[in-house]
Design an enzyme around this catalytic site. Sequence first.
Site, short mmCIF file in Angstrom:
data_model
loop_
_atom_site.label_atom_id
_atom_site.label_comp_id
_atom_site.label_asym_id
_atom_site.label_seq_id
_atom_site.Cartn_x
_atom_site.Cartn_y
_atom_site.Cartn_z
N LYS A 51 8.77 -3.71 -8.63
CA LYS A 51 9.10 -4.09 -7.33
C LYS A 51 10.24 -3.29 -6.66
O LYS A 51 10.94 -3.10 -7.36
CB LYS A 51 9.19 -5.47 -6.98
CG LYS A 51 7.84 -6.55 -7.22
CD LYS A 51 8.52 -7.99 -7.02
CE LYS A 51 7.41 -8.87 -7.32
NZ LYS A 51 6.35 -9.10 -6.17
N ARG A 85 -2.33 -13.95 -10.89
CA ARG A 85 -3.86 -14.39 -10.82
C ARG A 85 -4.41 -14.26 -12.28
O ARG A 85 -5.57 -14.67 -12.88
CB ARG A 85 -4.49 -13.91 -9.68
CG ARG A 85 -4.61 -12.08 -9.77
CD ARG A 85 -5.18 -11.29 -8.59
NE ARG A 85 -3.63 -11.26 -7.83
CZ ARG A 85 -4.00 -10.80 -6.37
NH1 ARG A 85 -4.96 -10.29 -5.99
NH2 ARG A 85 -2.76 -10.73 -5.62
N1 BES Z 1 5.08 -13.24 -7.17
C1 BES Z 1 4.57 -12.42 -6.24
C2 BES Z 1 4.06 -13.13 -4.92
C3 BES Z 1 5.32 -13.50 -4.18
C4 BES Z 1 5.65 -12.74 -3.04
C5 BES Z 1 5.77 -14.79 -4.33
C6 BES Z 1 6.86 -12.98 -2.33
C7 BES Z 1 7.10 -15.18 -3.52
C8 BES Z 1 7.65 -14.35 -2.38
C9 BES Z 1 3.04 -11.76 -6.76
O1 BES Z 1 3.09 -11.83 -8.01
C10 BES Z 1 3.11 -10.59 -6.25
O2 BES Z 1 3.78 -9.70 -6.67
N2 BES Z 1 1.96 -10.39 -5.38
C11 BES Z 1 1.74 -9.03 -4.87
C12 BES Z 1 0.22 -8.61 -5.03
C13 BES Z 1 -0.22 -7.06 -4.36
C14 BES Z 1 0.32 -6.22 -5.58
C15 BES Z 1 -1.57 -7.21 -4.60
C16 BES Z 1 2.21 -9.16 -3.32
O3 BES Z 1 2.08 -10.07 -2.79
O4 BES Z 1 2.77 -8.12 -2.75
ZN ZN Z 2 3.70 -9.94 -8.90
#
Ligand code: BES
Ligand code: ZN
Length: 492
Positions: free
Chosen positions: A270, A344
Amino acid sequence: MKVLVESNRDVECSVLVVGVCAPLKGIPAELAKADETLGGAIGQIIKDRSFEGEFGQLRSFAALGKLPQKNILLVGLGKGSEVTLDVLRKAAGISARAVRDSLGAKDFATVLHEVEVPKSTGKERAAAVAEGTVLGAYQFTKYKTVDVQKLKKLERVLIIGAGLDDAVKRAVAVAECTAFVRNLQNEPASNLHPKELAEHARDLEKKGVKVAVYDKKAIEKLGLHALLAVNRGSVHEPRFVVMEYTGGGKKKIALVGKGITFDSGGLQIKPGDAMVTMKCDMSGAGVVIGTVRAAAELKLPVHLFGVFAATENMPGMDAYKPGDVVNTYSGKTIEIAHTDAEGRVILSDALAWTEKNIKPDVMVDLATLTGACVVALGSVCAGVMGKDEAVIGQLVGAGVKTGERVWQLPFYKEYHDQIKSEIADVRNLGNIQKEGGAITAGAFLSQFVEKTPWAHIDIAGPAWSEQDLEYVRKGGTGFGVRLLVQFLEEFR
Ligand code: BES
Ligand code: ZN
Ligand code: ZN
């Protein structure tokens, strides 16, 4: 902080908190005596319109030894016709902090719950005030070392009335379980690894909950391959935890949580800004622990299972990679299209394991699953989806009652088509870039639930607050505990 019910209106304490609705035409009847004693001071602010009962408005008076309470604190509740239980919760949160931080007092009595709220009972109002008080006064001070003795704390809160004890006791217990979850969310990720998170679940054994904690070896034996795949980038072992609370009831209810103790994104790391709050990615698991704790403390007549999978998502030397195909407990294979869509992946094992081994009558999972859900709904409510309209309806209803709102997202076939993989059984990312991300994530999960009535709650938005609100504080919110306790109480 102790929250107690007190029948004596004239109880001695530092502050008496009184709710006032707008528009304020004259002195409210319950304040008439106080106004007289204070030589018309209250009437004066009404006359000069410096206090009109607008929501959140505060005004305090020193009683100068003429009343049993040292001060009177008026809290504006807004238009009388628009006061709801959530308005009371909010006003309670605001006034608790005003007493503690502005007046510097350690105790107060409140009659906030005496205002009229359409279609509510006195018990419900008192419960809302108790909840708002405990949640609004919450502070995470564990790591403060300088001037700790100066930290202001409330010690005693008296809810004035009679016959309110059970309702207030329940509300305080649930709010304290919510605060417990906030503590877990706010704990730095380097101090709360899967092992420590599991230990918090283990603590519930003291409350008569059966707890099984599976370490890495045991997880290998169970065959939770998807959880192991996500764990490969981390130096900390994963945990899989199953809690069982048997309080009666024929039906088995299973709550399943995402327990990513830190989400760096994995190899598809990230950007820094997006990683800052990722210690809260274990919120789903935290809420499951907190809800099982509440059920046990309240002795709810339910047969409840709390399950969570916990690991970090890190980009270590052996981290799972984009393009990998990972095996799962269910036997289905997953194409890893993105290492940051890890929640997931671990939930696929937790859900399939729970369905097969617990055979619940209903299953609800909670996860900070997608940023897409935050884009869609913001942080004021969670997204809910699934194939069982009855369960979803019950959750939505519980959300309205508790103020922890959930909003249903569609679950059309087209979304399900978007997670097809060319080389494996299913892909962990929708194939139309960035479209419907919260729903395709839910569609992915549905691949691992065969026949159990199930709903998925994406709490990515409301799990964490970027700002101090009335009874939600900056940081972890504990969102989901009050919602699920309400759901459990109504589930038949
Ligand atoms: N933990 C994150 C989602 C999240 C985002 C939680 C903001 C709380 C606040 C999740 O694991 C994630 O990173 N999701 C990605 C998925 C994408 C790569 C398809 C996302 O939402 O950007
Ligand atoms: Zn994630
Ligand atoms: Zn995540």
